[in-house]
Design a protein around this motif. Structure first.
Motif, PDB file in Angstrom:
ATOM      1  N   GLY A 158     -88.451  35.123  80.742  1.00 17.89           N
ATOM      2  CA  GLY A 158     -87.672  34.046  81.357  1.00 17.89           C
ATOM      3  C   GLY A 158     -86.343  34.534  81.903  1.00 17.89           C
ATOM      4  N   ILE A 159     -85.710  35.487  81.198  1.00 10.49           N
ATOM      5  CA  ILE A 159     -84.449  36.052  81.682  1.00 10.49           C
ATOM      6  C   ILE A 159     -84.684  36.833  82.960  1.00 10.49           C
ATOM      7  CG2 ILE A 159     -82.641  37.735  81.144  1.00 10.49           C
ATOM      8  CD1 ILE A 159     -82.914  36.901  78.196  1.00 10.49           C
ATOM      9  N   GLY A 160     -85.764  37.618  82.990  1.00 15.86           N
ATOM     10  CA  GLY A 160     -86.068  38.411  84.172  1.00 15.86           C
ATOM     11  C   GLY A 160     -86.357  37.571  85.397  1.00 15.86           C
ATOM     12  N   LYS A 161     -86.967  36.391  85.207  1.00 14.45           N
ATOM     13  CA  LYS A 161     -87.289  35.498  86.321  1.00 14.45           C
ATOM     14  C   LYS A 161     -86.122  34.599  86.701  1.00 14.45           C
ATOM     15  CE  LYS A 161     -92.252  35.221  85.344  1.00 14.45           C
ATOM     16  NZ  LYS A 161     -93.366  34.306  84.950  1.00 14.45           N
ATOM     17  N   GLY A 162     -85.014  34.696  85.971  1.00 14.57           N
ATOM     18  CA  GLY A 162     -83.866  33.851  86.270  1.00 14.57           C
ATOM     19  C   GLY A 162     -83.988  32.438  85.753  1.00 14.57           C
ATOM     20  N   GLN A 163     -84.972  32.187  84.865  1.00 12.15           N
ATOM     21  CA  GLN A 163     -85.154  30.850  84.308  1.00 12.15           C
ATOM     22  C   GLN A 163     -84.230  30.595  83.115  1.00 12.15           C
ATOM     23  OE1 GLN A 163     -89.276  31.251  83.345  1.00 12.15           O
ATOM     24  NE2 GLN A 163     -89.997  30.710  85.399  1.00 12.15           N
ATOM     25  N   ILE A 164     -83.799  31.669  82.459  1.00 14.81           N
ATOM     26  CA  ILE A 164     -82.924  31.574  81.288  1.00 14.81           C
ATOM     27  C   ILE A 164     -81.752  32.518  81.492  1.00 14.81           C
ATOM     28  CG2 ILE A 164     -82.721  32.010  78.807  1.00 14.81           C
ATOM     29  CD1 ILE A 164     -85.696  31.274  78.577  1.00 14.81           C
ATOM     30  N   LEU A 165     -80.568  32.020  81.226  1.00 12.48           N
ATOM     31  CA  LEU A 165     -79.360  32.835  81.354  1.00 12.48           C
ATOM     32  C   LEU A 165     -78.746  33.000  79.965  1.00 12.48           C
ATOM     33  CD1 LEU A 165     -77.292  34.328  83.044  1.00 12.48           C
ATOM     34  CD2 LEU A 165     -76.182  32.141  83.542  1.00 12.48           C
ATOM     35  N   LEU A 166     -78.717  34.239  79.490  1.00 11.71           N
ATOM     36  CA  LEU A 166     -78.173  34.574  78.187  1.00 11.71           C
ATOM     37  C   LEU A 166     -76.810  35.229  78.384  1.00 11.71           C
ATOM     38  CD1 LEU A 166     -78.548  35.006  75.067  1.00 11.71           C
ATOM     39  CD2 LEU A 166     -79.598  37.201  75.643  1.00 11.71           C
ATOM     40  N   LEU A 167     -75.782  34.671  77.740  1.00 12.58           N
ATOM     41  CA  LEU A 167     -74.409  35.176  77.890  1.00 12.58           C
ATOM     42  C   LEU A 167     -73.850  35.569  76.534  1.00 12.58           C
ATOM     43  CD1 LEU A 167     -71.697  35.622  79.386  1.00 12.58           C
ATOM     44  CD2 LEU A 167     -71.243  33.166  79.055  1.00 12.58           C
ATOM     45  N   ARG A 168     -73.425  36.826  76.421  1.00 10.39           N
ATOM     46  CA  ARG A 168     -72.741  37.299  75.213  1.00 10.39           C
ATOM     47  C   ARG A 168     -71.242  37.300  75.489  1.00 10.39           C
ATOM     48  NH1 ARG A 168     -69.881  38.924  71.152  1.00 10.39           N
ATOM     49  NH2 ARG A 168     -70.778  40.410  69.654  1.00 10.39           N
ATOM     50  N   GLU A 169     -70.538  36.348  74.867  1.00  7.75           N
ATOM     51  CA  GLU A 169     -69.100  36.244  75.053  1.00  7.75           C
ATOM     52  C   GLU A 169     -68.393  37.408  74.356  1.00  7.75           C
ATOM     53  OE1 GLU A 169     -67.270  34.312  76.789  1.00  7.75           O
ATOM     54  OE2 GLU A 169     -68.144  32.328  77.020  1.00  7.75           O
ATOM     55  N   THR A 170     -67.332  37.912  74.982  1.00  6.72           N
ATOM     56  CA  THR A 170     -66.566  39.014  74.412  1.00  6.72           C
ATOM     57  C   THR A 170     -65.083  38.717  74.518  1.00  6.72           C
ATOM     58  OG1 THR A 170     -66.528  40.196  76.527  1.00  6.72           O
ATOM     59  CG2 THR A 170     -68.311  40.732  75.007  1.00  6.72           C
ATOM     60  N   SER A 171     -64.319  39.405  73.685  1.00  9.06           N
ATOM     61  CA  SER A 171     -62.870  39.260  73.718  1.00  9.06           C
ATOM     62  C   SER A 171     -62.287  39.995  74.915  1.00  9.06           C
ATOM     63  CB  SER A 171     -62.274  39.825  72.418  1.00  9.06           C
ATOM     64  OG  SER A 171     -60.886  40.000  72.531  1.00  9.06           O
ATOM     65  N   GLU A 172     -61.301  39.389  75.566  1.00  4.78           N
ATOM     66  CA  GLU A 172     -60.648  40.044  76.692  1.00  4.78           C
ATOM     67  C   GLU A 172     -59.903  41.293  76.253  1.00  4.78           C
ATOM     68  OE1 GLU A 172     -58.185  37.427  78.874  1.00  4.78           O
ATOM     69  OE2 GLU A 172     -59.785  36.026  79.413  1.00  4.78           O
ATOM     70  N   LEU A 173     -59.419  41.291  74.997  1.00  2.00           N
ATOM     71  CA  LEU A 173     -58.662  42.449  74.505  1.00  2.00           C
ATOM     72  C   LEU A 173     -59.590  43.602  74.147  1.00  2.00           C
ATOM     73  CD1 LEU A 173     -56.016  40.661  72.234  1.00  2.00           C
ATOM     74  CD2 LEU A 173     -55.677  41.617  74.519  1.00  2.00           C
ATOM     75  N   ARG A 174     -60.679  43.293  73.440  1.00  5.39           N
ATOM     76  CA  ARG A 174     -61.575  44.353  72.980  1.00  5.39           C
ATOM     77  C   ARG A 174     -62.691  44.641  73.968  1.00  5.39           C
ATOM     78  NH1 ARG A 174     -62.342  42.899  66.541  1.00  5.39           N
ATOM     79  NH2 ARG A 174     -60.194  43.307  65.909  1.00  5.39           N
ATOM     80  N   GLY A 175     -62.922  43.741  74.910  1.00  4.05           N
ATOM     81  CA  GLY A 175     -63.991  43.951  75.866  1.00  4.05           C
ATOM     82  C   GLY A 175     -65.335  44.054  75.172  1.00  4.05           C
ATOM     83  N   VAL A 176     -66.115  45.068  75.566  1.00  5.93           N
ATOM     84  CA  VAL A 176     -67.454  45.215  75.013  1.00  5.93           C
ATOM     85  C   VAL A 176     -67.490  46.236  73.870  1.00  5.93           C
ATOM     86  CG1 VAL A 176     -68.546  44.562  77.192  1.00  5.93           C
ATOM     87  CG2 VAL A 176     -68.054  46.982  76.727  1.00  5.93           C
ATOM     88  N   ASP A 177     -66.328  46.637  73.371  1.00  2.00           N
ATOM     89  CA  ASP A 177     -66.277  47.677  72.351  1.00  2.00           C
ATOM     90  C   ASP A 177     -67.056  47.301  71.096  1.00  2.00           C
ATOM     91  OD1 ASP A 177     -64.744  49.121  74.031  1.00  2.00           O
ATOM     92  OD2 ASP A 177     -62.835  48.759  73.019  1.00  2.00           O
ATOM     93  N   LYS A 178     -67.050  46.012  70.738  1.00  2.00           N
ATOM     94  CA  LYS A 178     -67.703  45.564  69.513  1.00  2.00           C
ATOM     95  C   LYS A 178     -69.120  45.044  69.756  1.00  2.00           C
ATOM     96  CE  LYS A 178     -64.211  46.241  66.683  1.00  2.00           C
ATOM     97  NZ  LYS A 178     -64.302  47.167  65.536  1.00  2.00           N
ATOM     98  N   VAL A 179     -69.608  45.170  70.974  1.00  2.00           N
ATOM     99  CA  VAL A 179     -70.919  44.618  71.329  1.00  2.00           C
ATOM    100  C   VAL A 179     -71.969  45.723  71.320  1.00  2.00           C
ATOM    101  CG1 VAL A 179     -72.245  43.452  73.141  1.00  2.00           C
ATOM    102  CG2 VAL A 179     -69.867  42.807  72.715  1.00  2.00           C
ATOM    103  N   ASP A 180     -73.145  45.431  70.760  1.00  2.00           N
ATOM    104  CA  ASP A 180     -74.245  46.388  70.805  1.00  2.00           C
ATOM    105  C   ASP A 180     -74.591  46.697  72.255  1.00  2.00           C
ATOM    106  OD1 ASP A 180     -77.242  47.143  70.890  1.00  2.00           O
ATOM    107  OD2 ASP A 180     -76.784  47.257  68.754  1.00  2.00           O
ATOM    108  N   GLU A 181     -74.838  47.968  72.534  1.00  2.00           N
ATOM    109  CA  GLU A 181     -75.063  48.388  73.921  1.00  2.00           C
ATOM    110  C   GLU A 181     -76.253  47.684  74.564  1.00  2.00           C
ATOM    111  OE1 GLU A 181     -77.673  52.429  72.864  1.00  2.00           O
ATOM    112  OE2 GLU A 181     -75.677  52.592  73.774  1.00  2.00           O
ATOM    113  N   ARG A 182     -77.207  47.224  73.750  1.00  2.00           N
ATOM    114  CA  ARG A 182     -78.370  46.529  74.293  1.00  2.00           C
ATOM    115  C   ARG A 182     -78.025  45.143  74.823  1.00  2.00           C
ATOM    116  NH1 ARG A 182     -81.946  47.725  69.043  1.00  2.00           N
ATOM    117  NH2 ARG A 182     -79.823  47.638  68.185  1.00  2.00           N
ATOM    118  N   LEU A 183     -76.861  44.618  74.429  1.00  2.00           N
ATOM    119  CA  LEU A 183     -76.444  43.296  74.917  1.00  2.00           C
ATOM    120  C   LEU A 183     -75.377  43.375  76.002  1.00  2.00           C
ATOM    121  CD1 LEU A 183     -76.324  41.143  71.652  1.00  2.00           C
ATOM    122  CD2 LEU A 183     -77.971  40.997  73.519  1.00  2.00           C
ATOM    123  N   ILE A 184     -74.902  44.564  76.316  1.00  2.00           N
ATOM    124  CA  ILE A 184     -73.868  44.702  77.345  1.00  2.00           C
ATOM    125  C   ILE A 184     -74.320  44.131  78.692  1.00  2.00           C
ATOM    126  CG2 ILE A 184     -72.606  46.401  78.729  1.00  2.00           C
ATOM    127  CD1 ILE A 184     -72.165  48.014  76.199  1.00  2.00           C
TER     128      ILE A 184
END
Length: 522
Positions: free
Chosen positions: A93-119
Motif C-alpha cells: 500500500g505504501i508503494g502504491k501511494g495508498q498509505i502514507l507512513l510518517l516517522r516524526e523526528t526532532s528538529e534538533l536531533r534530526g534522524v540521529d535516533k531513528v532506525d535507518e530502515r525508517l529514514i
C-alpha cells in the motif's frame, strides 16, 4: 481510565481468522478494533504484542479509508521496532501511494535516533521524494513516457509548478503531515504535533501507545489527547517508569515531616502511586460487565509466548503470570500460569561446551560459598566476571558475531549494576555484549548469561539484594533468552534473602533447570 468500560461497535466488521496468528491473538485484535473508545492490552514477554499491534493497525487503515492513526511509544527503540514492522506489513500500500507512513523526528536531533530502515519515512525524505517526483514528471518533454501530451495552457501551468516546487517545500511538508495515514512519534515528540494545528482534538481517529507501562502519566497523556479513541499496550509486570522507585522512596521519606502541608503528601502517597502505575491499576481493578449492557471491560492479555524455550519460560511465567483465581500444581507445589508456550519456541540451543550446557536450556551456576565471588560495594563481583568470561570463551559453537544480533547463537550478558557492566566489558569475549537489565527490556538474544552480583547478607531483602529483589527486575532478567539462559550467582543467597519472588524463581529453577556449583565446573 480508573475503571474503564467500552462498547463493542465492531458488529463483526473486524472478525477474521487471524491467518497465521496463534493463541488468542485473533480475538485480541478483534477486541482492540471493535471496543470503543478504550482498550488496554497486557503483553507478557515473548507473546508477540508488536505483531498483534502491527496486524491490528494494518487491518484498520485498510478497512477505514481516510482514517488517521497516531502510534506512539516512550522510547525510540520501541517505536521504531513497531514502525519497521508496519512498513513491512504495509509495503504494498505504501508503494502504491495508498498509505502514507510518517516517522516524526526532532528538529534538533534530526534522524540521529531513528532506525535507518525508517529514514525514508521521515518528513525530509518524504518531502524530497515528492519534489523529485514532480520535477522528474514535469521536467520531461511532452509526450514522453510518464508525461502525457498537454495543451498550451496546461503546459504553461506545469512549467509554473516546476519553477515553484523547489521553493514550496514547506507547504509540501505540511501537506504530508496533514495527510499521513500513520504517524509515528515518541511521547515527547507527540507534544509538538499540534504546533501548527488549530483544532488538535480532530487530529487522529485512533491513538495507540506502545510501552504504556513504562511511561510516566504525563507521557501517557501527551499522545492520548490528540485522538478520540485510545489503545494502551504494555506489561505492568515488567519494568515501570524510569526512577519510579525514587518516587516511592521520596514519598515514604515524608512520613515524619514536621510541616503538615508536606505530611499531607505522605498521607496521599497511595493515590499518587496508583496514578504512577496507571497501566497496572487498570488490570488490578477490573469491573464486571453491567447486566443487560453492551458495555464491557476493555482489557485483554496475550496468553501464548513464542520467544523462550518452555523450560526457560517456567520461572517467569509461574512467578509473575499466575492464573486468576490462583491455582497450584499439587504435584510440583508451584503456581499454575495462564501463559503457555508455543511449540515453535522449543528449538534446542545446540551448545555442546561447556559440557554441562548440552541439552539444558536453563542452567544456574551456583557461586554459594566461594570467597572469590563475594560482592563489592556499589556493586560489582569480580569472581562472577571471571566465571562469565570463561563460560562465554569456552562456548562451542561460539556465539554469533556481535554485529549479528538476530542471528542464531546471538549472545547477551545482563547484570543489574553499572559497575559490573564496566568490569564485564573489559573482557574481550564480552565487550559490546553486556547490558544493564533496564537497557535490555524489549530485546532478546538466543543465549543470555545473567550475572546477579549480590551475595552478602546485610539485613533485610532490600539491604541484601537491593533493587534486584524487585519483581519487575527479576522478570526481565529471566525472560530475555530464547534457547539458553545461564544465571551466575549464589542460589542460596537469593533463595533465602531475595524475598518471595526469588524464592519462587529459585524453586522453579531447581525443579526444571540444572544447578551446577562453580566448584564442580572450575
Amino acid at each position: 481510565m480508573r475503571e474503564p468500560l467500552s462498547i463493542d461497535l465492531g458488529r463483526g466488521r473486524y472478525n477474521d481468522d487471524g491467518g497465521d496468528l496463534k493463541g488468542n491473538a485473533p480475538t485480541v485484535i478483534r477486541d482492540m478494533l471493535s471496543l470503543h473508545p478504550f482498550y488496554a492490552l497486557q503483553g507478557p514477554p515473548g507473546t508477540g504484542k508488536t505483531t498483534v499491534a502491527t496486524r491490528a493497525l494494518s487491518r484498520y487503515v485498510t478497512l477505514e479509508k481516510g482514517a488517521r492513526v497516531l502510534v506512539s511509544a516512550q522510547s525510540n527503540f520501541a517505536l521504531d521496532n513497531l514502525g519497521i514492522r508496519l512498513a513491512e506489513e504495509l509495503s504494498e500500500g505504501i508503494g502504491k501511494g495508498q498509505i502514507l507512513l510518517l516517522r516524526e523526528t526532532s528538529e534538533l536531533r534530526g534522524v540521529d535516533k531513528v532506525d535507518e530502515r525508517l529514514i525514508p519515512h521521515t518528513l525530509p525524505q518524504l518531502t524530497r521524494k515528492v519534489v523529485s517526483t514532480i520535477q522528474d514528471t514535469l521536467g520531461k518533454r511532452p509526450g514522453t513516457s510518464g508525461r502525457p501530451s498537454l495543451t498550451s495552457g496546461e503546459a504553461a501551468l506545469a512549467q509554473q509548478w516546476l519553477e515553484r516546487v523547489e521553493a514550496d517545500q514547506v507547504e509540501i511538508s505540511e501537506r504530508i503531515k496533514a495527510g499521513a495515514n500513520l504517524v509515528l512519534a515518541t511521547c515527547s515528540m507527540a507534544a509538538t504535533i499540534t504546533d501548527t494545528v488549530r483544532n488538535p482534538s480532530d487530529l487522529f481517529d485512533w491513538v495507540l501507545l506502545e510501552e504504556a507501562a513504562k511511561a510516566w502519566p504525563t507521557e501517557v497523556v501527551t499522545p492520548l489527547v490528540l485522538g478520540v479513541r485510545w489503545t494502551l499496550i504494555g506489561d505492568h509486570r515488567q519494568l515501570g517508569p524510569h526512577r519510579e522507585s525514587d518516587v516511592r522512596a521520596f514519598l515514604t521519606s515524608l512520613a515524619g515531616h514536621g510541616n503538615p502541608d508536606v505530611k499531607r503528601h505522605y498521607d496521599a502517597r497511595e493515590s499518587y502511586l496508583k496514578v504512577l502505575g496507571l497501566f497496572g491499576e487498570l488490570f488490578g481493578t477490573q469491573r464486571a460487565r453491567p447486566p443487560h449492557s453492551r458495555q464491557v471491560p476493555p482489557l485483554g492479555s496475550l496468553e501464548k509466548q513464542f520467544r523462550m524455550h518452555e523450560t526457560i519460560a517456567e520461572p517467569a511465567s509461574r512467578s509473575f503470570y499466575p492464573k486468576e483465581p490462583a491455582e497450584t500444581d499439587l504435584a510440583l507445589g508451584l503456581p499454575v500460569s495462564f501463559l503457555t508456550t508455543h511449540s515453535t519456541a522449543n528449538e534446542p540451543h545446540r551448545v555442546l561446551q561447556p559440557a554441562f550446557l548440552e541439552g539444558r536450556p536453563l542452567v544456574w551456576i551456583d557461586t554459594a560459598g566461594r570467597p572469590d565471588c563475594a560482592d563489592q560495594g556499589y556493586w560489582s563481583n569480580p569472581g562472577e566476571v571471571e566465571l562469565v568470561d570463561r563460560l562465554v570463551t569456552d562456548m562451542r559453537p561460539a556465539p554469533a558475531k556481535l554485529a549479528e544480533s538476530d542471528a542464531p547463537g546471538s549472545l547477551a550478558v545482563l547484570t543489574p549494576y553499572a559497575a559490573q557492566v564496566k568490569l564485564l566489558n573489559q573482557r574481550g569475549a564480552l565487550r559490546g555484549r553486556v547490558h544493564t537489565v533496564h537497557s535490555f527490556q524489549g530485546r532478546e538474544a538466543h543465549r543470555v548469561v545473567v550475572s546477579l552480583v549480590r551475595s552478602t547478607v546485610r539485613g533485610n531483602t532490600l539491604q541484601s539484594v537491593g533493587h534486584v529483589g524487585q519483581a519487575e527486575v527479576i522478570n526481565v532478567l529471566m525472560s530475555r533468552a530464547r534457547h539458553l539462559l545461564v544465571v551466575v550467582g549464589s542460589l542460596e543467597h537469593f533463595a533465602e534473602y531475595g524475598g518471595t519472588d526469588w524464592r519462587l524463581v529459585t524453586d522453579t529453577v531447581k525443579r526444571f533447570g540444572k544447578v551446577v556449583h562453580a566448584d564442580d565446573w572450575t
